[in-house]
Design a protein around this motif. Structure first.
Motif, mmCIF file in Angstrom:
data_model
loop_
_atom_site.group_PDB
_atom_site.id
_atom_site.type_symbol
_atom_site.label_atom_id
_atom_site.label_comp_id
_atom_site.label_asym_id
_atom_site.label_seq_id
_atom_site.Cartn_x
_atom_site.Cartn_y
_atom_site.Cartn_z
ATOM 1 N N GLY A 1 0.820 -1.206 0.000
ATOM 2 C CA GLY A 1 0.000 0.000 0.000
ATOM 3 C C GLY A 1 0.851 1.252 0.000
ATOM 4 N N THR A 2 1.934 1.225 0.773
ATOM 5 C CA THR A 2 2.858 2.355 0.795
ATOM 6 C C THR A 2 3.475 2.568 -0.581
ATOM 7 O OG1 THR A 2 3.384 1.888 3.105
ATOM 8 C CG2 THR A 2 4.925 3.285 1.895
ATOM 9 N N ALA A 3 3.898 1.472 -1.227
ATOM 10 C CA ALA A 3 4.500 1.577 -2.553
ATOM 11 C C ALA A 3 3.496 2.116 -3.570
ATOM 12 C CB ALA A 3 5.022 0.202 -3.000
ATOM 13 N N PHE A 4 2.259 1.616 -3.515
ATOM 14 C CA PHE A 4 1.238 2.125 -4.428
ATOM 15 C C PHE A 4 0.897 3.581 -4.118
ATOM 16 C CE2 PHE A 4 0.256 -2.389 -5.376
ATOM 17 C CZ PHE A 4 0.270 -2.301 -6.758
ATOM 18 N N GLY A 5 1.049 3.988 -2.868
ATOM 19 C CA GLY A 5 0.854 5.380 -2.517
ATOM 20 C C GLY A 5 1.865 6.273 -3.223
ATOM 21 N N GLY B 1 -3.805 15.265 -3.340
ATOM 22 C CA GLY B 1 -3.541 13.879 -3.694
ATOM 23 C C GLY B 1 -2.063 13.534 -3.607
ATOM 24 N N SER B 2 -1.198 14.456 -4.063
ATOM 25 C CA SER B 2 0.243 14.211 -4.022
ATOM 26 C C SER B 2 0.750 14.071 -2.595
ATOM 27 C CB SER B 2 0.989 15.362 -4.721
ATOM 28 O OG SER B 2 0.631 15.441 -6.073
ATOM 29 N N LEU B 3 0.248 14.930 -1.708
ATOM 30 C CA LEU B 3 0.728 14.925 -0.334
ATOM 31 C C LEU B 3 0.224 13.722 0.461
ATOM 32 C CD1 LEU B 3 0.349 18.729 0.553
ATOM 33 C CD2 LEU B 3 2.459 17.487 0.043
ATOM 34 N N LEU B 4 -1.018 13.309 0.200
ATOM 35 C CA LEU B 4 -1.650 12.310 1.050
ATOM 36 C C LEU B 4 -1.558 10.877 0.532
ATOM 37 C CD1 LEU B 4 -4.915 14.127 2.230
ATOM 38 C CD2 LEU B 4 -2.737 13.897 3.422
ATOM 39 N N SER B 5 -1.276 10.681 -0.749
ATOM 40 C CA SER B 5 -1.290 9.323 -1.303
ATOM 41 C C SER B 5 -0.357 8.360 -0.574
ATOM 42 C CB SER B 5 -0.955 9.362 -2.795
ATOM 43 O OG SER B 5 -2.032 9.890 -3.537
ATOM 44 N N TYR C 1 0.717 8.466 2.507
ATOM 45 C CA TYR C 1 0.179 8.248 3.852
ATOM 46 C C TYR C 1 -1.035 7.331 3.809
ATOM 47 C CZ TYR C 1 -2.144 9.250 8.289
ATOM 48 O OH TYR C 1 -2.776 9.135 9.506
ATOM 49 N N MET C 2 -1.925 7.564 2.838
ATOM 50 C CA MET C 2 -3.110 6.723 2.708
ATOM 51 C C MET C 2 -2.720 5.301 2.337
ATOM 52 S SD MET C 2 -5.695 8.517 3.521
ATOM 53 C CE MET C 2 -6.123 10.246 3.773
ATOM 54 N N GLY C 3 -1.657 5.156 1.538
ATOM 55 C CA GLY C 3 -1.176 3.817 1.221
ATOM 56 C C GLY C 3 -0.712 3.074 2.461
ATOM 57 N N ARG C 4 -0.014 3.787 3.367
ATOM 58 C CA ARG C 4 0.424 3.158 4.613
ATOM 59 C C ARG C 4 -0.760 2.759 5.483
ATOM 60 N NH1 ARG C 4 4.588 7.088 4.193
ATOM 61 N NH2 ARG C 4 3.489 8.542 5.570
ATOM 62 N N GLY D 1 -10.288 12.356 -1.912
ATOM 63 C CA GLY D 1 -10.965 11.120 -2.307
ATOM 64 C C GLY D 1 -10.098 10.213 -3.149
ATOM 65 N N THR D 2 -9.403 10.775 -4.134
ATOM 66 C CA THR D 2 -8.543 9.938 -4.984
ATOM 67 C C THR D 2 -7.361 9.383 -4.196
ATOM 68 O OG1 THR D 2 -7.367 11.922 -5.745
ATOM 69 C CG2 THR D 2 -9.182 11.121 -7.119
ATOM 70 N N ALA D 3 -6.822 10.192 -3.259
ATOM 71 C CA ALA D 3 -5.704 9.709 -2.431
ATOM 72 C C ALA D 3 -6.138 8.558 -1.540
ATOM 73 C CB ALA D 3 -5.151 10.852 -1.580
ATOM 74 N N MET D 4 -7.392 8.570 -1.101
ATOM 75 C CA MET D 4 -7.896 7.495 -0.257
ATOM 76 C C MET D 4 -8.207 6.240 -1.066
ATOM 77 S SD MET D 4 -10.440 9.747 2.178
ATOM 78 C CE MET D 4 -10.831 8.447 3.353
#
Length: 470
Positions: A130-134, A306-310, A312-315, A362-365
């Motif tokens: 998930g982190t990598a996909f983030g 999206g850039s900032l949160l992706s 984190y959301m992956g983790r 939403g997209t980052a989540m």
């Protein structure tokens, strides 16, 4: 992550960034390219559609080729093909050369798309995917944001050719790094589904042509016939896929509940979400009289968020699974679309900024957690094929979303005015503005329903356990 993993994820992010940057730059430069090459709106539109068609049709098969010959090798080859295609695009003397060159670009983009997820699955254990996909999502949103800014600057002050030339030095460096550091791991036996690819490509081409022709001529015998033919070929494609040994869409692999609902959720979100962005861009240019660059800048908060949160959301998805996070992402996108539904001729533009920020959340989540869920539940040895299926379903959704947006919008106002709005060369006034807003509202409500379906499917995937993230 160790050093090698960091280098690998950096190269994968660079490939995603290049494809994303190119997509937003091309849309922003659409009117300039059309005028410079003295091409009609409909002909220039195929510069975008050909890319979407090739990627949608070829991604799964190129992912399968990655399974056979090495995913990293095919990903790195994609960098090279994309770079050559970019050079040909910049050198294009006419619109048809540009369309053909975009097709070459698309083959390279499909090679990178199809194999990037499989490389992550090969390189990273399930509890950190998930982190990598983030980080991969970070590459996408960063590229889209850079495309908006650089596209406006380059197109205005340098020339549209350089929106393609900019890919050449980046592509050369990335290809070198890829072949040096991103090396092959596992190869498996797999078979290609050429017949299925032809059936799918024929179906999508007929449907796309039908939508474009409707935007040009209104309801006519030609677009009705081509739409029916598209539907027939879709049916033939599904029937063939259920009987062939190595289908493009492996329905037996979708027997896994999490895999099935994650993939279908991704399809419906792609189908509903891109329409929103495209329609709001037309609203800002055609009704609010903003330049393409100014209109795009109003949408940048979403890309920034999206850039900032992706990552984190992956983790978070590594720790808690994708169900709650991805489903909440669809709810955020519905909320953003409801904000857009309040837009009128004199609505304060801060509403667009707020809605854009919510959509970025939403997209980052959704995307990092959903993609991670797919690869975590893919059978070992078929990562390339499963990654390709996911990309194929997303790309078919994107293509369908684009066709829907054009068709609905063109049906809302006089077609000669619609074309001018699409290419950003005129503004809507008076009653035509109100009519166009009503058409946009209808399309946005359709998007709310489609995204809602994605949310239901996302929740239906059920609970998953991957272990604890470090």
């Amino acid at each position: 992550m160790d050093t090698k993993q960091k280098i690998i994820i950096s190269v994968l992010m660079l490939g995603t960034l290049m494809g994303s940057l190119d997509s937003t730059i091309v849309i922003l430069a659409f009117p300039t390219i059309s005028n410079s090459l003295h091409a009609t709106f409909i002909t220039t539109l195929w510069m975008i559609l050909i890319y979407l068609l090739v990627v949608a049709v070829c991604t799964t098969q190129l992912g399968r080729i990655g399974d056979i010959y090495g995913r990293s090798r095919m990903f790195n080859a994609g960098f090279g093909v994309f770079t050559v295609g970019s050079l040909f695009c910049g050198l294009s003397p006419g619109i048809y050369w540009l369309i053909a060159s975009r097709g070459i670009q698309a083959v390279g983009g499909a090679l990178m798309q199809a194999n990037s997820g499989a490389i992550i699955a090969d390189t990273f254990p399930p509890n950190v995917r998930g982190t990598a996909f983030g980080y991969l999502s970070l590459g996408w949103t960063s590229g889209a944001m850079l495309g908006i800014v650089l596209g406006g600057i380059i197109t205005t002050y340098v020339g549209w050719e350089y929106i393609f030339f900019i890919n050449v030095p980046i592509g050369i460096a990335a290809t070198f790094l890829g072949f040096r550091y991103v090396t092959d791991n596992l190869r498996v036996n797999a078979r290609l589904d050429i017949t299925g690819m032809i059936l799918l490509g024929t179906a999508l081409t007929f449907i796309s042509f039908s939508g474009v022709d409707f935007a040009t001529e209104g309801t006519a015998a030609l677009n009705i016939v081509t739409l029916c033919l598209g539907v027939v070929f879709i049916v033939l494609f599904v029937l063939f896929e259920r009987r062939t040994e190595r289908p493009i869409i492996d329905f037996s692999a979708l027997g896994n509940r999490i895999l099935k609902y994650s993939m279908t959720a991704a399809f419906f979100l792609s189908l509903g979400y891109l329409s929103v962005v495209f329609l709001i861009t037309m609203y800002l240019q055609g009704i609010r009289a903003l330049s393409p660059l100014d209109a795009a800048l109003l949408l940048t908060p979403g890309y920034v968020v999206g850039s900032l949160l992706s990552p984190y959301m992956g983790r978070l998805s590594d720790r808690y699974g994708a169900r709650l996070l991805a489903t909440s992402g669809t709810l955020m996108l519905i909320l953003a679309t409801l904000f857009y539904l309040t837009l009128r001729v004199d609505t304060p533009l801060w509403v667009v900024l707020v809605a854009s920020g919510i959509s970025g959340l939403g997209t980052a989540m959704f995307f990092p957690s959903n993609n991670s869920a797919v690869m975590a539940n893919a059978p070992q040895g078929s990562y390339g094929g499963i990654s390709g299926i996911l990309r194929t379903m997303q790309n078919i959704g994107i293509l369908g979303s684009f066709v829907i947006a054009i068709t609905v919008s063109a049906a809302s106002i006089p077609r000669d005015v619609a074309f001018e709005v699409f290419i950003g060369t005129t503004n809507l006034v008076g009653g035509v503005s109100n009519a166009f807003i009503r058409g946009i509202d209808a399309a946005l409500w359709a998007s709310v329903i489609i995204i809602g379906i994605a949310g239901v499917l996302s929740w239906m995937r059920g609970h998953e356990t991957r272990g604890s993230a470090p």
